[in-house]
Design a protein around this motif. Structure first.
Motif, mmCIF file in Angstrom:
data_model
loop_
_atom_site.group_PDB
_atom_site.id
_atom_site.type_symbol
_atom_site.label_atom_id
_atom_site.label_comp_id
_atom_site.label_asym_id
_atom_site.label_seq_id
_atom_site.Cartn_x
_atom_site.Cartn_y
_atom_site.Cartn_z
ATOM 1 N N UNK A 130 0.830 -1.206 0.000
ATOM 2 C CA UNK A 130 0.000 0.000 0.000
ATOM 3 C C UNK A 130 0.865 1.257 0.000
ATOM 4 N N UNK A 131 1.952 1.243 0.765
ATOM 5 C CA UNK A 131 2.859 2.393 0.786
ATOM 6 C C UNK A 131 3.497 2.619 -0.585
ATOM 7 N N UNK A 132 3.870 1.539 -1.239
ATOM 8 C CA UNK A 132 4.481 1.661 -2.560
ATOM 9 C C UNK A 132 3.497 2.250 -3.564
ATOM 10 N N UNK A 133 2.245 1.820 -3.494
ATOM 11 C CA UNK A 133 1.231 2.353 -4.403
ATOM 12 C C UNK A 133 0.996 3.835 -4.127
ATOM 13 N N UNK A 143 -8.732 0.771 -5.330
ATOM 14 C CA UNK A 143 -8.889 -0.432 -6.139
ATOM 15 C C UNK A 143 -7.536 -1.058 -6.472
ATOM 16 N N UNK A 144 -6.541 -0.213 -6.723
ATOM 17 C CA UNK A 144 -5.204 -0.711 -7.064
ATOM 18 C C UNK A 144 -4.607 -1.508 -5.911
ATOM 19 N N UNK A 145 -4.831 -1.072 -4.670
ATOM 20 C CA UNK A 145 -4.316 -1.815 -3.516
ATOM 21 C C UNK A 145 -4.886 -3.225 -3.502
ATOM 22 N N UNK A 146 -6.191 -3.342 -3.647
ATOM 23 C CA UNK A 146 -6.827 -4.664 -3.608
ATOM 24 C C UNK A 146 -6.402 -5.528 -4.794
ATOM 25 N N UNK A 147 -6.421 -4.943 -5.981
ATOM 26 C CA UNK A 147 -6.113 -5.731 -7.177
ATOM 27 C C UNK A 147 -4.648 -6.145 -7.217
ATOM 28 N N UNK A 148 -3.747 -5.304 -6.686
ATOM 29 C CA UNK A 148 -2.324 -5.643 -6.689
ATOM 30 C C UNK A 148 -2.029 -6.841 -5.802
ATOM 31 N N UNK A 149 -2.911 -7.115 -4.858
ATOM 32 C CA UNK A 149 -2.752 -8.265 -3.973
ATOM 33 C C UNK A 149 -3.429 -9.518 -4.529
ATOM 34 N N UNK A 150 -4.063 -9.377 -5.681
ATOM 35 C CA UNK A 150 -4.656 -10.535 -6.347
ATOM 36 C C UNK A 150 -6.153 -10.693 -6.180
ATOM 37 N N UNK A 151 -6.804 -9.780 -5.459
ATOM 38 C CA UNK A 151 -8.252 -9.898 -5.263
ATOM 39 C C UNK A 151 -8.995 -9.622 -6.569
ATOM 40 N N UNK A 152 -9.966 -10.453 -6.865
ATOM 41 C CA UNK A 152 -10.738 -10.314 -8.101
ATOM 42 C C UNK A 152 -12.228 -10.146 -7.844
ATOM 43 N N UNK A 153 -12.735 -10.710 -6.766
ATOM 44 C CA UNK A 153 -14.171 -10.676 -6.518
ATOM 45 C C UNK A 153 -14.538 -9.413 -5.728
#
Length: 422
Positions: free
Chosen positions: A27-30, A149-159
Protein backbone atom coordinates in the motif's frame (compact mmCIF):
# COMPACT_ATOMS: atom_id res chain seq x y z
CA UNK A 1 -5.13 -15.71 37.95
CA UNK A 2 -4.15 -15.57 34.27
CA UNK A 3 -4.39 -12.23 32.50
CA UNK A 4 -5.86 -12.66 29.02
CA UNK A 5 -6.00 -10.34 26.06
CA UNK A 6 -8.90 -7.81 26.18
CA UNK A 7 -12.03 -8.74 24.22
CA UNK A 8 -12.04 -7.37 20.71
CA UNK A 9 -8.25 -7.28 20.36
CA UNK A 10 -5.74 -9.73 18.92
CA UNK A 11 -2.09 -10.70 19.08
CA UNK A 12 -0.46 -10.76 15.66
CA UNK A 13 2.27 -13.36 15.94
CA UNK A 14 5.38 -14.10 13.88
CA UNK A 15 4.24 -15.91 10.75
CA UNK A 16 1.22 -13.61 10.46
CA UNK A 17 3.04 -10.33 11.07
CA UNK A 18 4.89 -10.82 7.79
CA UNK A 19 1.54 -10.77 5.94
CA UNK A 20 0.65 -7.46 7.57
CA UNK A 21 4.05 -6.04 6.67
CA UNK A 22 3.66 -7.23 3.07
CA UNK A 23 0.25 -5.52 2.73
CA UNK A 24 1.41 -2.30 4.36
CA UNK A 25 4.53 -2.13 2.18
CA UNK A 26 2.44 -2.79 -0.94
CA UNK A 27 0.00 0.00 0.00
CA UNK A 28 2.86 2.39 0.79
CA UNK A 29 4.48 1.66 -2.56
CA UNK A 30 1.23 2.35 -4.40
CA UNK A 31 0.76 5.63 -2.50
CA UNK A 32 4.29 6.63 -3.48
CA UNK A 33 3.45 6.04 -7.14
CA UNK A 34 0.33 8.19 -6.74
CA UNK A 35 2.45 10.89 -4.98
CA UNK A 36 0.79 10.57 -1.55
CA UNK A 37 2.99 11.24 1.50
CA UNK A 38 2.71 9.53 4.88
CA UNK A 39 1.39 11.40 7.94
CA UNK A 40 1.38 10.09 11.52
CA UNK A 41 -1.01 11.58 14.06
CA UNK A 42 -1.43 10.82 17.80
CA UNK A 43 -3.36 7.74 18.87
CA UNK A 44 -5.45 9.93 21.18
CA UNK A 45 -6.86 13.40 20.52
CA UNK A 46 -9.10 15.88 22.31
CA UNK A 47 -12.63 14.49 22.36
CA UNK A 48 -14.03 17.65 20.76
CA UNK A 49 -12.13 16.80 17.59
CA UNK A 50 -14.36 13.79 16.96
CA UNK A 51 -17.54 15.46 18.22
CA UNK A 52 -17.06 18.18 15.62
CA UNK A 53 -15.34 16.16 12.93
CA UNK A 54 -17.16 12.82 12.94
CA UNK A 55 -20.56 14.14 14.03
CA UNK A 56 -22.57 13.91 17.24
CA UNK A 57 -25.34 11.91 15.55
CA UNK A 58 -23.07 9.08 14.44
CA UNK A 59 -22.91 5.69 16.14
CA UNK A 60 -19.16 6.20 16.56
CA UNK A 61 -19.60 9.27 18.77
CA UNK A 62 -22.75 8.15 20.56
CA UNK A 63 -21.82 4.53 21.31
CA UNK A 64 -18.33 3.49 20.29
CA UNK A 65 -15.64 5.93 21.42
CA UNK A 66 -13.05 5.11 24.08
CA UNK A 67 -13.07 8.39 26.02
CA UNK A 68 -11.24 9.18 29.25
CA UNK A 69 -10.06 12.06 31.39
CA UNK A 70 -6.35 12.59 31.88
CA UNK A 71 -4.80 13.88 35.11
CA UNK A 72 -5.42 17.43 33.99
CA UNK A 73 -9.13 16.59 33.70
CA UNK A 74 -9.02 17.00 29.92
CA UNK A 75 -11.35 14.77 27.91
CA UNK A 76 -9.35 12.65 25.48
CA UNK A 77 -10.42 9.93 23.06
CA UNK A 78 -8.56 7.08 21.39
CA UNK A 79 -8.97 7.81 17.70
CA UNK A 80 -11.95 5.91 16.21
CA UNK A 81 -11.07 6.93 12.62
CA UNK A 82 -8.31 8.76 10.79
CA UNK A 83 -9.77 11.62 8.75
CA UNK A 84 -10.56 14.05 11.58
CA UNK A 85 -7.01 13.86 12.96
CA UNK A 86 -5.45 14.32 9.52
CA UNK A 87 -7.62 17.37 8.84
CA UNK A 88 -6.79 18.77 12.28
CA UNK A 89 -3.08 18.39 11.49
CA UNK A 90 -3.58 19.90 8.03
CA UNK A 91 -5.07 23.03 9.61
CA UNK A 92 -2.79 23.23 12.66
CA UNK A 93 0.37 22.86 10.56
CA UNK A 94 -0.90 25.18 7.84
CA UNK A 95 -0.34 22.61 5.10
CA UNK A 96 -2.78 24.61 2.98
CA UNK A 97 0.08 27.11 2.53
CA UNK A 98 2.38 24.60 0.83
CA UNK A 99 3.01 25.48 -2.84
CA UNK A 100 2.31 21.92 -4.00
CA UNK A 101 -1.44 21.42 -3.95
CA UNK A 102 -3.57 19.43 -3.50
CA UNK A 103 -2.08 18.04 -0.30
CA UNK A 104 -2.06 14.25 -0.72
CA UNK A 105 -1.57 12.20 2.44
CA UNK A 106 -1.87 8.62 3.68
CA UNK A 107 -1.79 7.04 7.14
CA UNK A 108 -1.66 3.59 8.66
CA UNK A 109 -2.31 2.74 12.29
CA UNK A 110 -4.60 1.39 15.00
CA UNK A 111 -8.11 2.76 15.57
CA UNK A 112 -10.42 2.03 18.50
CA UNK A 113 -14.19 1.53 18.64
CA UNK A 114 -16.29 -0.17 21.29
CA UNK A 115 -18.22 -2.48 18.96
CA UNK A 116 -19.56 -5.99 19.37
CA UNK A 117 -16.64 -8.16 18.25
CA UNK A 118 -17.39 -10.48 15.33
CA UNK A 119 -15.60 -12.00 12.36
CA UNK A 120 -13.35 -9.36 10.83
CA UNK A 121 -14.40 -6.67 13.32
CA UNK A 122 -12.31 -5.74 16.35
CA UNK A 123 -12.29 -3.06 19.02
CA UNK A 124 -8.70 -2.28 18.12
CA UNK A 125 -8.22 -2.51 14.36
CA UNK A 126 -5.78 -1.15 11.80
CA UNK A 127 -6.81 1.26 9.08
CA UNK A 128 -4.89 2.32 6.01
CA UNK A 129 -6.31 5.58 4.73
CA UNK A 130 -5.78 8.29 2.12
CA UNK A 131 -6.77 11.96 2.14
CA UNK A 132 -6.51 14.46 -0.74
CA UNK A 133 -7.13 18.05 0.35
CA UNK A 134 -7.42 21.16 -1.80
CA UNK A 135 -9.09 20.13 -5.07
CA UNK A 136 -12.68 20.29 -6.31
CA UNK A 137 -11.81 18.42 -9.49
CA UNK A 138 -13.92 15.25 -9.96
CA UNK A 139 -10.79 13.69 -11.46
CA UNK A 140 -9.22 13.45 -8.01
CA UNK A 141 -12.32 11.61 -6.77
CA UNK A 142 -11.63 9.05 -9.49
CA UNK A 143 -7.93 9.00 -8.56
CA UNK A 144 -8.67 8.25 -4.91
CA UNK A 145 -11.09 5.47 -5.86
CA UNK A 146 -8.58 4.03 -8.35
CA UNK A 147 -5.86 4.06 -5.66
CA UNK A 148 -8.06 2.00 -3.35
CA UNK A 149 -8.89 -0.43 -6.14
CA UNK A 150 -5.20 -0.71 -7.06
CA UNK A 151 -4.32 -1.81 -3.52
CA UNK A 152 -6.83 -4.66 -3.61
CA UNK A 153 -6.11 -5.73 -7.18
CA UNK A 154 -2.32 -5.64 -6.69
CA UNK A 155 -2.75 -8.27 -3.97
CA UNK A 156 -4.66 -10.53 -6.35
CA UNK A 157 -8.25 -9.90 -5.26
CA UNK A 158 -10.74 -10.31 -8.10
CA UNK A 159 -14.17 -10.68 -6.52
CA UNK A 160 -14.64 -6.98 -5.83
CA UNK A 161 -17.66 -4.72 -6.19
CA UNK A 162 -17.38 -0.92 -6.26
CA UNK A 163 -20.53 1.08 -5.53
CA UNK A 164 -20.73 4.86 -5.80
CA UNK A 165 -23.29 7.50 -4.96
CA UNK A 166 -23.59 11.25 -4.69
CA UNK A 167 -24.73 12.88 -1.47
CA UNK A 168 -24.92 16.24 -3.25
CA UNK A 169 -23.93 19.72 -2.12
CA UNK A 170 -25.48 21.61 0.80
CA UNK A 171 -28.54 22.75 -1.19
CA UNK A 172 -29.19 19.22 -2.43
CA UNK A 173 -28.77 17.81 1.06
CA UNK A 174 -31.23 20.34 2.54
CA UNK A 175 -33.90 19.45 -0.04
CA UNK A 176 -33.35 15.74 0.52
CA UNK A 177 -33.44 16.20 4.30
CA UNK A 178 -36.88 17.80 4.17
CA UNK A 179 -38.12 15.01 1.92
CA UNK A 180 -36.82 12.34 4.31
CA UNK A 181 -38.44 14.00 7.33
CA UNK A 182 -41.76 14.17 5.50
CA UNK A 183 -41.42 10.54 4.44
CA UNK A 184 -40.49 8.99 7.79
CA UNK A 185 -42.47 11.21 10.20
CA UNK A 186 -45.88 9.49 9.84
CA UNK A 187 -44.46 6.10 10.91
CA UNK A 188 -41.32 6.99 12.85
CA UNK A 189 -42.75 5.31 15.98
CA UNK A 190 -42.28 1.96 14.21
CA UNK A 191 -38.53 2.53 14.02
CA UNK A 192 -35.79 1.99 16.61
CA UNK A 193 -34.80 4.61 19.18
CA UNK A 194 -31.73 5.58 17.15
CA UNK A 195 -33.82 6.33 14.08
CA UNK A 196 -36.27 8.39 16.15
CA UNK A 197 -33.44 10.57 17.44
CA UNK A 198 -31.97 10.93 13.95
CA UNK A 199 -35.23 12.12 12.34
CA UNK A 200 -34.60 15.81 13.12
CA UNK A 201 -30.82 15.71 13.70
CA UNK A 202 -29.73 13.83 10.59
CA UNK A 203 -32.52 11.91 8.80
CA UNK A 204 -30.14 10.54 6.14
CA UNK A 205 -28.57 8.41 8.87
CA UNK A 206 -31.89 6.53 9.15
CA UNK A 207 -31.08 4.98 5.75
CA UNK A 208 -27.93 3.48 7.30
CA UNK A 209 -29.81 1.74 10.13
CA UNK A 210 -29.08 -1.97 10.43
CA UNK A 211 -32.06 -2.76 12.68
CA UNK A 212 -34.75 -1.32 10.43
CA UNK A 213 -33.14 -1.95 7.04
CA UNK A 214 -36.01 -4.26 6.00
CA UNK A 215 -38.82 -1.86 6.96
CA UNK A 216 -41.07 -1.16 3.97
CA UNK A 217 -40.60 2.61 4.42
CA UNK A 218 -36.87 2.11 3.88
CA UNK A 219 -37.52 0.70 0.43
CA UNK A 220 -39.70 3.67 -0.61
CA UNK A 221 -37.58 6.44 0.98
CA UNK A 222 -36.76 9.32 -1.39
CA UNK A 223 -33.38 8.94 -3.06
CA UNK A 224 -30.75 11.67 -2.83
CA UNK A 225 -30.24 11.24 -6.58
CA UNK A 226 -33.73 12.70 -7.13
CA UNK A 227 -32.75 15.86 -5.24
CA UNK A 228 -29.38 16.61 -6.79
CA UNK A 229 -29.23 20.08 -8.27
CA UNK A 230 -27.65 20.62 -11.70
CA UNK A 231 -24.19 21.32 -10.30
CA UNK A 232 -24.17 18.20 -8.10
CA UNK A 233 -25.55 16.05 -10.89
CA UNK A 234 -22.90 17.28 -13.33
CA UNK A 235 -20.16 16.64 -10.77
CA UNK A 236 -21.33 13.06 -10.18
CA UNK A 237 -21.58 12.39 -13.93
CA UNK A 238 -17.97 13.51 -14.38
CA UNK A 239 -16.78 11.20 -11.59
CA UNK A 240 -18.52 8.32 -13.35
CA UNK A 241 -17.02 9.37 -16.69
CA UNK A 242 -13.49 9.29 -15.25
CA UNK A 243 -14.07 5.87 -13.68
CA UNK A 244 -15.19 4.54 -17.06
CA UNK A 245 -12.12 6.14 -18.69
CA UNK A 246 -9.95 4.27 -16.16
CA UNK A 247 -11.80 1.02 -16.96
CA UNK A 248 -12.98 0.67 -13.36
CA UNK A 249 -16.28 -1.21 -13.08
CA UNK A 250 -18.82 0.30 -10.69
CA UNK A 251 -22.48 0.40 -9.77
CA UNK A 252 -24.51 3.42 -8.68
CA UNK A 253 -26.29 2.74 -5.38
CA UNK A 254 -28.59 5.59 -4.35
CA UNK A 255 -28.96 4.00 -0.89
CA UNK A 256 -25.28 4.38 -0.06
CA UNK A 257 -25.00 7.12 2.57
CA UNK A 258 -21.86 6.21 4.60
CA UNK A 259 -21.82 6.45 8.38
CA UNK A 260 -20.10 9.78 9.07
CA UNK A 261 -21.66 13.23 9.04
CA UNK A 262 -18.91 14.96 7.08
CA UNK A 263 -19.55 13.30 3.69
CA UNK A 264 -20.99 15.18 0.69
CA UNK A 265 -20.89 14.74 -3.08
CA UNK A 266 -19.05 11.49 -3.93
CA UNK A 267 -19.43 8.50 -1.59
CA UNK A 268 -18.18 5.01 -2.35
CA UNK A 269 -17.61 1.55 -0.92
CA UNK A 270 -15.61 -1.43 -2.12
CA UNK A 271 -17.07 -4.81 -1.18
CA UNK A 272 -16.05 -8.45 -1.45
CA UNK A 273 -18.24 -10.82 -3.45
CA UNK A 274 -16.16 -13.84 -2.43
CA UNK A 275 -18.20 -16.87 -1.41
CA UNK A 276 -18.17 -17.39 2.36
CA UNK A 277 -16.72 -13.97 3.11
CA UNK A 278 -19.49 -13.20 5.60
CA UNK A 279 -22.50 -10.98 6.11
CA UNK A 280 -20.47 -7.77 6.38
CA UNK A 281 -19.03 -7.42 2.88
CA UNK A 282 -17.59 -3.89 2.99
CA UNK A 283 -13.82 -3.73 2.68
CA UNK A 284 -13.30 -0.01 2.22
CA UNK A 285 -15.35 3.17 2.36
CA UNK A 286 -14.77 6.80 1.57
CA UNK A 287 -16.01 9.96 -0.02
CA UNK A 288 -15.79 13.69 -0.34
CA UNK A 289 -15.97 15.95 2.72
CA UNK A 290 -16.04 19.58 1.58
CA UNK A 291 -16.57 21.74 4.67
CA UNK A 292 -14.66 19.63 7.20
CA UNK A 293 -11.54 21.83 7.10
CA UNK A 294 -13.67 24.89 7.84
CA UNK A 295 -15.17 23.01 10.81
CA UNK A 296 -11.67 23.08 12.32
CA UNK A 297 -11.26 26.82 11.61
CA UNK A 298 -9.22 26.30 8.48
CA UNK A 299 -9.73 27.99 5.11
CA UNK A 300 -12.36 26.76 2.68
CA UNK A 301 -10.80 23.52 1.43
CA UNK A 302 -12.40 20.58 -0.36
CA UNK A 303 -11.26 17.07 0.47
CA UNK A 304 -11.79 13.42 -0.35
CA UNK A 305 -10.44 10.20 1.12
CA UNK A 306 -11.01 6.59 2.09
CA UNK A 307 -10.07 4.13 4.82
CA UNK A 308 -9.67 0.38 4.55
CA UNK A 309 -9.36 -2.26 7.24
CA UNK A 310 -6.25 -4.45 7.09
CA UNK A 311 -8.13 -7.16 9.03
CA UNK A 312 -10.92 -7.29 6.48
CA UNK A 313 -8.44 -7.22 3.61
CA UNK A 314 -6.76 -10.31 5.07
CA UNK A 315 -10.18 -11.96 5.43
CA UNK A 316 -10.93 -11.24 1.75
CA UNK A 317 -7.59 -12.76 0.70
CA UNK A 318 -8.43 -15.85 2.74
CA UNK A 319 -11.91 -16.09 1.19
CA UNK A 320 -10.39 -16.05 -2.31
CA UNK A 321 -7.69 -18.54 -1.34
CA UNK A 322 -4.83 -16.11 -1.97
CA UNK A 323 -1.55 -16.76 -0.17
CA UNK A 324 0.83 -13.83 0.13
CA UNK A 325 4.39 -14.63 -0.91
CA UNK A 326 6.15 -13.31 2.17
CA UNK A 327 9.91 -13.76 2.49
CA UNK A 328 10.85 -15.56 5.72
CA UNK A 329 13.87 -17.63 4.70
CA UNK A 330 17.20 -17.28 6.47
CA UNK A 331 20.33 -16.66 4.40
CA UNK A 332 22.73 -18.56 6.64
CA UNK A 333 22.72 -20.60 9.84
CA UNK A 334 26.10 -21.03 11.54
CA UNK A 335 26.38 -24.40 13.31
CA UNK A 336 29.33 -25.08 15.62
CA UNK A 337 31.21 -27.88 17.38
CA UNK A 338 33.46 -26.92 20.26
CA UNK A 339 33.91 -23.94 22.58
CA UNK A 340 36.32 -21.94 20.40
CA UNK A 341 34.16 -22.40 17.31
CA UNK A 342 31.07 -21.27 19.25
CA UNK A 343 32.88 -18.10 20.32
CA UNK A 344 34.02 -17.40 16.74
CA UNK A 345 30.47 -17.89 15.44
CA UNK A 346 29.32 -14.83 17.41
CA UNK A 347 31.60 -12.66 15.26
CA UNK A 348 30.74 -14.43 12.00
CA UNK A 349 26.97 -14.06 12.50
CA UNK A 350 27.44 -10.39 13.36
CA UNK A 351 29.49 -9.81 10.19
CA UNK A 352 26.85 -11.59 8.08
CA UNK A 353 24.17 -9.28 9.46
CA UNK A 354 26.30 -6.18 8.89
CA UNK A 355 26.68 -7.31 5.28
CA UNK A 356 22.88 -7.17 4.91
CA UNK A 357 22.27 -10.90 5.26
CA UNK A 358 19.87 -12.69 7.59
CA UNK A 359 21.79 -14.98 9.92
CA UNK A 360 21.35 -17.08 13.05
CA UNK A 361 23.38 -19.36 15.30
CA UNK A 362 22.82 -21.83 18.10
CA UNK A 363 22.48 -20.35 21.60
CA UNK A 364 21.48 -23.53 23.44
CA UNK A 365 24.62 -25.66 23.06
CA UNK A 366 22.73 -28.26 21.02
CA UNK A 367 24.29 -31.16 19.15
CA UNK A 368 24.97 -30.83 15.43
CA UNK A 369 21.86 -32.82 14.41
CA UNK A 370 19.63 -30.52 16.48
CA UNK A 371 21.33 -27.45 14.99
CA UNK A 372 20.60 -28.71 11.46
CA UNK A 373 16.97 -29.27 12.43
CA UNK A 374 16.81 -25.69 13.69
CA UNK A 375 18.29 -24.50 10.38
CA UNK A 376 15.60 -26.46 8.51
CA UNK A 377 12.82 -24.91 10.58
CA UNK A 378 14.22 -21.47 9.78
CA UNK A 379 14.39 -22.41 6.07
CA UNK A 380 18.07 -21.51 5.93
CA UNK A 381 19.52 -21.42 2.41
CA UNK A 382 22.97 -22.26 3.71
CA UNK A 383 24.34 -23.89 6.82
CA UNK A 384 27.95 -23.04 7.69
CA UNK A 385 29.58 -25.68 9.92
CA UNK A 386 32.52 -24.61 12.04
CA UNK A 387 34.43 -26.88 14.44
CA UNK A 388 37.53 -26.24 16.49
CA UNK A 389 39.54 -28.27 13.96
CA UNK A 390 38.31 -26.12 11.04
CA UNK A 391 38.99 -23.01 13.07
CA UNK A 392 42.62 -24.02 13.47
CA UNK A 393 42.87 -24.37 9.67
CA UNK A 394 41.00 -21.05 9.19
CA UNK A 395 38.24 -22.70 7.08
CA UNK A 396 34.48 -23.21 7.35
CA UNK A 397 32.23 -25.76 5.59
CA UNK A 398 29.26 -24.25 3.76
CA UNK A 399 26.34 -26.50 2.75
CA UNK A 400 23.73 -25.50 0.18
CA UNK A 401 20.51 -26.78 1.77
CA UNK A 402 18.65 -26.87 -1.53
CA UNK A 403 21.19 -28.84 -3.58
CA UNK A 404 23.03 -30.62 -0.75
CA UNK A 405 26.38 -29.47 -2.15
CA UNK A 406 29.06 -28.63 0.39
CA UNK A 407 32.20 -26.51 -0.01
CA UNK A 408 35.12 -25.61 2.22
CA UNK A 409 35.68 -21.84 2.32
CA UNK A 410 38.42 -19.75 3.91
CA UNK A 411 37.00 -17.91 6.92
CA UNK A 412 38.25 -14.53 5.70
CA UNK A 413 36.29 -15.11 2.44
CA UNK A 414 33.17 -16.53 4.11
CA UNK A 415 31.06 -13.35 4.21
CA UNK A 416 31.76 -12.51 0.59
CA UNK A 417 31.02 -16.11 -0.41
CA UNK A 418 27.56 -16.12 1.24
CA UNK A 419 26.80 -12.65 -0.12
CA UNK A 420 27.72 -13.83 -3.61
CA UNK A 421 25.85 -17.12 -3.65
CA UNK A 422 22.77 -16.35 -1.55
Amino acid sequence: MAINIPRGTQDILPGDVEKWQFIEEKARDICKRFNYKEIRTPIFEHTDLFLRGVGETTDIVQKEMYTFQDRGERSLTLRPEGTAAVVRSYVENKMFGNPNQPTKLYYCGPMFRYERPQAGRFRQFVQFGVEALGSNDPAIDAEVISLAMEIYQSLGLKKLKLVVNSLGDIDSRVAHREALISHFSPRIEEFCSDCKSRLEKNPMRILDCKKDKDHDFMQTAPSIIEYLNDESREYFEKVQMYLRDLHIDFEVDSGLVRGLDYYNHTAFEIMSNAEGFGAITTLCGGGRYNGLVEEFDGPETPGIGFALSIERLLAALHAEGIELQTETKLDCYVATIGENAAEKSVVLVHELRKAGLTAEKDYQKRKMKAQFKAADRLQARYVAVLGDEELERNVINVKNMETGEQEEVMIDQFIAYIAGVK
